[in-house]
Design a protein around this motif. Structure first.
Motif, PDB file in Angstrom:
ATOM      1  N   ASP A  91       0.795  -1.227   0.000  1.00  0.00           N
ATOM      2  CA  ASP A  91       0.000   0.000   0.000  1.00  0.00           C
ATOM      3  C   ASP A  91       0.827   1.277   0.000  1.00  0.00           C
ATOM      4  O   ASP A  91       0.343   2.326  -0.422  1.00  0.00           O
ATOM      5  CB  ASP A  91      -0.912   0.029   1.235  1.00  0.00           C
TER       6      ASP A  91
ATOM      7  N   ARG B  25      -3.168  -1.122  -2.795  1.00  0.00           N
ATOM      8  CA  ARG B  25      -4.418  -0.755  -2.139  1.00  0.00           C
ATOM      9  C   ARG B  25      -4.921   0.590  -2.659  1.00  0.00           C
ATOM     10  O   ARG B  25      -4.180   1.566  -2.700  1.00  0.00           O
ATOM     11  CB  ARG B  25      -4.222  -0.700  -0.619  1.00  0.00           C
ATOM     12  N   VAL B  26      -6.181   0.616  -3.031  1.00  0.00           N
ATOM     13  CA  VAL B  26      -6.774   1.817  -3.598  1.00  0.00           C
ATOM     14  C   VAL B  26      -6.779   2.949  -2.562  1.00  0.00           C
ATOM     15  O   VAL B  26      -6.942   2.707  -1.355  1.00  0.00           O
ATOM     16  CB  VAL B  26      -8.208   1.523  -4.099  1.00  0.00           C
ATOM     17  N   ASN B  27      -6.533   4.160  -3.019  1.00  0.00           N
ATOM     18  CA  ASN B  27      -6.547   5.372  -2.183  1.00  0.00           C
ATOM     19  C   ASN B  27      -5.392   5.432  -1.187  1.00  0.00           C
ATOM     20  O   ASN B  27      -5.462   6.206  -0.215  1.00  0.00           O
ATOM     21  CB  ASN B  27      -7.878   5.520  -1.432  1.00  0.00           C
TER      22      ASN B  27
ATOM     23  N   THR C 181      -5.531  -2.834  -8.530  1.00  0.00           N
ATOM     24  CA  THR C 181      -5.858  -2.085  -7.320  1.00  0.00           C
ATOM     25  C   THR C 181      -6.971  -2.811  -6.553  1.00  0.00           C
ATOM     26  O   THR C 181      -7.912  -3.331  -7.156  1.00  0.00           O
ATOM     27  CB  THR C 181      -6.306  -0.655  -7.647  1.00  0.00           C
ATOM     28  N   TRP C 182      -6.816  -2.835  -5.238  1.00  0.00           N
ATOM     29  CA  TRP C 182      -7.726  -3.621  -4.406  1.00  0.00           C
ATOM     30  C   TRP C 182      -8.253  -2.821  -3.215  1.00  0.00           C
ATOM     31  O   TRP C 182      -7.630  -1.857  -2.765  1.00  0.00           O
ATOM     32  CB  TRP C 182      -7.035  -4.882  -3.905  1.00  0.00           C
ATOM     33  N   LYS C 183      -9.404  -3.244  -2.722  1.00  0.00           N
ATOM     34  CA  LYS C 183      -9.979  -2.688  -1.496  1.00  0.00           C
ATOM     35  C   LYS C 183      -9.861  -3.656  -0.330  1.00  0.00           C
ATOM     36  O   LYS C 183      -9.821  -3.232   0.824  1.00  0.00           O
ATOM     37  CB  LYS C 183     -11.454  -2.329  -1.723  1.00  0.00           C
ATOM     38  N   ASN C 184      -9.854  -4.953  -0.629  1.00  0.00           N
ATOM     39  CA  ASN C 184      -9.759  -5.959   0.429  1.00  0.00           C
ATOM     40  C   ASN C 184      -9.153  -7.237  -0.133  1.00  0.00           C
ATOM     41  O   ASN C 184      -8.930  -7.371  -1.342  1.00  0.00           O
ATOM     42  CB  ASN C 184     -11.132  -6.221   1.059  1.00  0.00           C
TER      43      ASN C 184
ATOM     44  N   ASP D  86     -10.926  -9.152  -3.000  1.00  0.00           N
ATOM     45  CA  ASP D  86     -10.697  -8.632  -4.350  1.00  0.00           C
ATOM     46  C   ASP D  86      -9.487  -9.317  -4.989  1.00  0.00           C
ATOM     47  O   ASP D  86      -9.526  -9.735  -6.148  1.00  0.00           O
ATOM     48  CB  ASP D  86     -10.421  -7.120  -4.314  1.00  0.00           C
TER      49      ASP D  86
END
Length: 247
Positions: free
Chosen positions: A178, A198-200, A231-234, A237
């Motif tokens: 991340d 990780r997104v954001n 790109t992932w959130k969790n 994903d």
């Protein structure tokens, strides 16, 4: 032919920063300006050693620190991701982190994941008379993207090379992270590998700049990413993507 999954720890496996979780056992007014200056002067590892000393001076002991680490929640789906990569999809799994051995080992044990991790590369730490003592993993000056105490890209490449000498060649490497210091190992991935960011978070932001052909530092250099980027959130994903892409 095996596969390798390389994980960051803070904000990747766990949904927080283990160092700041433990530091925040102290109220902000208990951290003197001189300690904050130590961070800027001598680096994060020296700063955290000062934090551990302060914790002891204010009555915090090993059990308090262990409880704080035990209470950190995983990123949603990450424990399932690690278990599935290891037991179903034939991945070796390593962690490369700028946290420390006590924090990571404690947390992995809490979530019964120790058996699924082949190796952890991080700053050595152990308790001496109820004070946690931390050391730098190594001292490096070659990589400007990394802290002086830990270059993740170098560690990853050295591990892959050592495995090759032992007869283990990886057909694919997946890197999951991340932060800013995750960009160095991602830039060392090859075609056919996968970078999961990780997104954001900072690493995704930097990669977006690189994909636009823009520099990310004062050198003005434009780096090229050879691997695919997801790109992932969790963790779910990532697991879904890997299964659909590579299985």
């Amino acid at each position: 032919m095996k596969r390798l999954a390389v994980f960051d720890f803070d904000h990747t496996i766990i949904d927080d920063n283990s160092d700041t979780v433990v530091r925040d056992l102290l109220s902000p007014d208990k951290i003197p300006p001189s300690l904050k200056q130590l961070h800027r002067k001598d680096g994060w590892t020296s700063y955290m050693q000062g934090v551990f000393q302060l914790l002891y001076e204010h009555g915090f002991r090993k059990n308090d620190i262990q409880t704080a680490i035990d209470n950190i929640k995983p990123v949603y789906g990450m424990t399932e991701l690690i278990t599935s990569l290891k037991l179903e999809l034939n991945y070796d799994i390593i962690i490369i982190s700028d946290s420390n051995t006590y924090f990571i080992d404690t947390w992995l044990n809490k979530y019964n994941l120790t058996k699924n991790i082949d190796k952890v590369f991080t700053n050595p730490a152990n308790f001496v008379n109820e004070i946690l003592n931390i050391q730098m993993y190594h001292l490096q000056t070659e990589c400007k993207m990394s802290t002086k105490n830990l270059c993740k890209g170098r560690i990853m490449e050295e591990y892959i090379d050592a495995q090759k000498k032992d007869g283990v060649t990886y057909e694919r490497v997946i890197y999951i992270g991340d932060g800013m210091n995750d960009l160095c190992p991602i830039l060392r991935l090859q075609e056919g590998d996968l970078a999961c960011v990780r997104v954001n978070y900072k690493c995704a932001e930097l990669i977006n700049l690189l994909e636009l052909g823009q520099p990310i530092d004062s050198s003005g250099k434009c780096y090229k990413i050879k691997s695919e980027v997801f790109t992932w959130k969790n963790g779910c994903d990532i697991l879904s993507y890997v299964r659909n892409k590579f299985v």
